[in-house]
Design an enzyme around this catalytic site. Structure first.
Site, PDB file in Angstrom:
ATOM      1  N   PHE A   1     -11.734  -3.958  -4.642  1.00 22.17           N
ATOM      2  CA  PHE A   1     -11.658  -4.747  -3.402  1.00 22.17           C
ATOM      3  C   PHE A   1     -10.950  -3.905  -2.333  1.00 22.17           C
ATOM      4  O   PHE A   1      -9.950  -4.310  -1.753  1.00 22.17           O
ATOM      5  CB  PHE A   1     -10.925  -6.082  -3.624  1.00 22.17           C
TER       6      PHE A   1
ATOM      7  N   CYS B   1      -3.985 -13.854  -3.372  1.00 26.28           N
ATOM      8  CA  CYS B   1      -3.578 -14.424  -2.080  1.00 26.28           C
ATOM      9  C   CYS B   1      -4.004 -15.889  -1.988  1.00 26.28           C
ATOM     10  O   CYS B   1      -4.080 -16.455  -0.912  1.00 26.28           O
ATOM     11  CB  CYS B   1      -4.141 -13.608  -0.921  1.00 26.28           C
TER      12      CYS B   1
ATOM     13  N   ASP C   1      -7.092  -6.299  -5.620  1.00 25.47           N
ATOM     14  CA  ASP C   1      -6.634  -7.062  -4.441  1.00 25.47           C
ATOM     15  C   ASP C   1      -7.787  -7.934  -3.940  1.00 25.47           C
ATOM     16  O   ASP C   1      -8.325  -7.711  -2.854  1.00 25.47           O
ATOM     17  CB  ASP C   1      -6.153  -6.087  -3.352  1.00 25.47           C
TER      18      ASP C   1
ATOM     19  N   ASP D   1     -16.017  -1.910  -3.246  1.00 28.16           N
ATOM     20  CA  ASP D   1     -16.109  -3.139  -2.452  1.00 28.16           C
ATOM     21  C   ASP D   1     -17.581  -3.528  -2.362  1.00 28.16           C
ATOM     22  O   ASP D   1     -18.462  -2.679  -2.475  1.00 28.16           O
ATOM     23  CB  ASP D   1     -15.539  -2.919  -1.041  1.00 28.16           C
TER      24      ASP D   1
ATOM     25  N   ARG E   1       0.846  -1.209   0.000  1.00 20.28           N
ATOM     26  CA  ARG E   1       0.000   0.000   0.000  1.00 20.28           C
ATOM     27  C   ARG E   1       0.876   1.252   0.000  1.00 20.28           C
ATOM     28  O   ARG E   1       0.580   2.231  -0.683  1.00 20.28           O
ATOM     29  CB  ARG E   1      -0.931   0.003   1.226  1.00 20.28           C
TER      30      ARG E   1
HETATM   31  N1  SAH Z   1      -7.264  -4.188  -0.510  1.00 18.79           N
HETATM   32  C1  SAH Z   1      -7.663  -4.382   0.870  1.00 18.79           C
HETATM   33  C2  SAH Z   1      -7.968  -5.813   1.234  1.00 18.79           C
HETATM   34  C3  SAH Z   1      -8.969  -6.486   0.336  1.00 18.79           C
HETATM   35  S1  SAH Z   1      -9.697  -7.879   1.051  1.00 18.79           S
HETATM   36  C4  SAH Z   1      -6.596  -3.804   1.779  1.00 18.79           C
HETATM   37  O1  SAH Z   1      -5.504  -3.475   1.313  1.00 18.79           O
HETATM   38  O2  SAH Z   1      -6.855  -3.674   2.973  1.00 18.79           O
HETATM   39  C5  SAH Z   1     -10.888  -8.319  -0.116  1.00 18.79           C
HETATM   40  C6  SAH Z   1     -12.122  -7.437  -0.150  1.00 18.79           C
HETATM   41  O3  SAH Z   1     -12.877  -7.831  -1.288  1.00 18.79           O
HETATM   42  C7  SAH Z   1     -13.066  -7.559   1.028  1.00 18.79           C
HETATM   43  O4  SAH Z   1     -13.263  -6.278   1.582  1.00 18.79           O
HETATM   44  C8  SAH Z   1     -14.398  -8.085   0.429  1.00 18.79           C
HETATM   45  O5  SAH Z   1     -15.532  -7.467   1.011  1.00 18.79           O
HETATM   46  C9  SAH Z   1     -14.260  -7.679  -1.002  1.00 18.79           C
HETATM   47  N2  SAH Z   1     -14.960  -8.473  -2.012  1.00 18.79           N
HETATM   48  C10 SAH Z   1     -15.001  -9.816  -2.136  1.00 18.79           C
HETATM   49  N3  SAH Z   1     -15.634 -10.172  -3.270  1.00 18.79           N
HETATM   50  C11 SAH Z   1     -16.013  -9.019  -3.899  1.00 18.79           C
HETATM   51  C12 SAH Z   1     -16.674  -8.713  -5.113  1.00 18.79           C
HETATM   52  N4  SAH Z   1     -17.073  -9.681  -5.961  1.00 18.79           N
HETATM   53  N5  SAH Z   1     -16.876  -7.428  -5.438  1.00 18.79           N
HETATM   54  C13 SAH Z   1     -16.469  -6.434  -4.605  1.00 18.79           C
HETATM   55  N6  SAH Z   1     -15.807  -6.670  -3.458  1.00 18.79           N
HETATM   56  C14 SAH Z   1     -15.589  -7.938  -3.093  1.00 18.79           C
END
Ligand code: SAH
Length: 390
Positions: free
Chosen positions: A224, A334, A294, A246, A208
């Site tokens: 995400f 991941c 992500d 998200d 980040r």
């Molecule tokens: N980038 C973030 C972590 C992402 S974790 C960071 O750096 O902190 C993954 C995220 O994807 C979660 O918040 C989850 O709610 C979201 N998510 C999962 N499937 C999704 C989808 N199909 N569309 C949008 N968001 C999604």
């Protein structure tokens, strides 16, 4: 201590330092209580040390990496925790948030502990560790006397594989409903009793910061976004326009609070499914200078790999369609089961199909407080790339 014998010819992986013994590798599965301490021995009588037993799990024994353990008492955990802390104090100097214990990689299989200032979040992902939670808490207080509160965040799908219930609550002391810590200049609100994982996605924190520094003046789409991590770092570094997407409304509420906390105005958060959102952006002919992907683990097990590859292909293809020449694709996975070479192949295939040439600028994995045990490929999971479209 009970001795469990490996079937002949099944010792190679364990002799090379792997810490898991699968149920089909044992000569028999004795009726010992789950969580018992057992010694693992080859068919020829060679000892591979002691571990925690669970006859109901596919991973039948999780070895503790040594022969001498006779009891998993407070001094045992205190010593392992002290080692874990020594490493973090060296590699995470000046940071208030880090992973203190990363399971097998700290020779504490099935145990995860994240530190958030003077609070800790604990996950016990195996029966053996779960049973010893009170001992672990006592040892943790011993090693980190400044800790004011410890929570358990035991709502992982991995616990289901061990037939453990989903659980969350305070294990020790008091934890404020919310508190603020800093991540490389960004103020982040933590609510340890809510949220996914143990609170924050600590494994991407250096990434980040890297992405934030690159983002000044750019139009950035953070897919995400969860609590706004990448998006807010980009905004902090002067990105021109930032949108975080998200599907979780509660995650986005936290993202908006974090934006306010840092007085960042150039950032907006949208509740949407990323697949749909990206498709719409492409249909509208929208362009971004940087797209960040992500996603959560698309492949939670090996049999999900083909579907996961399609998912990664789809979002990376759509992201590439939104990037003009010179734009940046920040993309990660991941899913342990999707290996780095496979993930790269998926992205390369999409880029080739779209006749885009990608230049790799940055390649990363999990940070050193989530160490990778070379003997256990399972401990490596994070893939992270920054590409530029030429
Ligand atoms: N980038 C973030 C972590 C992402 S974790 C960071 O750096 O902190 C993954 C995220 O994807 C979660 O918040 C989850 O709610 C979201 N998510 C999962 N499937 C999704 C989808 N199909 N569309 C949008 N968001 C999604």
């Amino acid at each position: 201590m009970h001795e469990l014998y490996l079937r002949a010819g099944h010792e190679t992986r364990i002799r090379s330092g792997h810490l898991w013994v699968f149920s089909n590798e044992l000569q028999s599965i004795p009726r010992l209580p789950p969580g018992s301490l057992v010694r693992v021995v080859s068919a020829e009588g060679e000892s591979f040390g002691v571990g925690l037993y669970n006859p109901h799990s596919l991973i039948c024994v999780r070895l503790l990496g040594t022969d001498e353990v006779t009891d998993l008492d407070v001094p045992f955990f205190a010593e392992r925790l002290r080692h874990a802390l020594q490493l973090r104090e060296r590699i995470c100097k000046g940071e208030s948030m880090y992973r203190l214990v990363h399971g097998e990689s700290d020779l504490l299989p099935g145990l995860v502990i994240d530190r958030y200032g003077n609070y800790c979040a604990v996950q016990t992902l195996s029966t053996g560790m779960d049973q010893r939670l009170p001992i672990i808490v006592e040892a943790l207080r011993h090693v980190l006397p400044e800790i004011e509160g410890i929570v358990e965040k035991n709502h992982s799908h991995l616990r289901q594989l061990e037939q453990l219930p989903q659980r969350q609550g305070i294990l020790y002391g008091q934890v404020p409903e919310r508190f603020v810590l800093e991540e490389f200049g960004l103020r982040v609100e933590l609510r340890l009793m809510e949220g996914q994982k143990t609170g924050a996605y600590l494994d991407q924190r250096y990434h980040r910061a890297v992405v934030g520094r690159m983002a000044s003046g750019l139009r950035v789409l953070d897919c995400f976004t969860y609590h706004g991590g990448f998006a807010l770092h980009a905004a902090l570094h002067g990105a021109r326009e930032v949108v975080g997407v998200d599907s979780s409304a509660s995650a986005l509420e936290a993202a908006r609070r974090n934006a306010e906390l840092n007085q960042l105005q150039a950032v907006q958060f949208v509740e949407a499914d990323v697949f749909t959102f990206l498709g719409e952006q492409v249909a509208e002919g929208k362009q971004w200078d940087m797209v960040i992907l992500d996603p959560p683990a698309f492949a939670k097990s090996r049999r999900h790999v083909p579907a996961a590859k399609r998912g990664y292909g789809e979002i990376n293809r759509l992201a590439l369609l939104l990037l003009p020449p010179g734009g940046y694709l920040v993309t990660s996975s991941c899913s342990h089961h999707v290996f780095e070479a496979v993930f790269l192949e998926v992205i390369f295939a999409e880029a080739t199909r779209l006749k885009r040439r990608l230049r790799l600028l940055y390649r990363g994995t999990q940070p050193s407080d989530h160490p990778i045990l070379l003997n256990m490929p399972e401990t490596q999971y994070l893939k992270f790339f920054i590409f530029q479209v030429l």
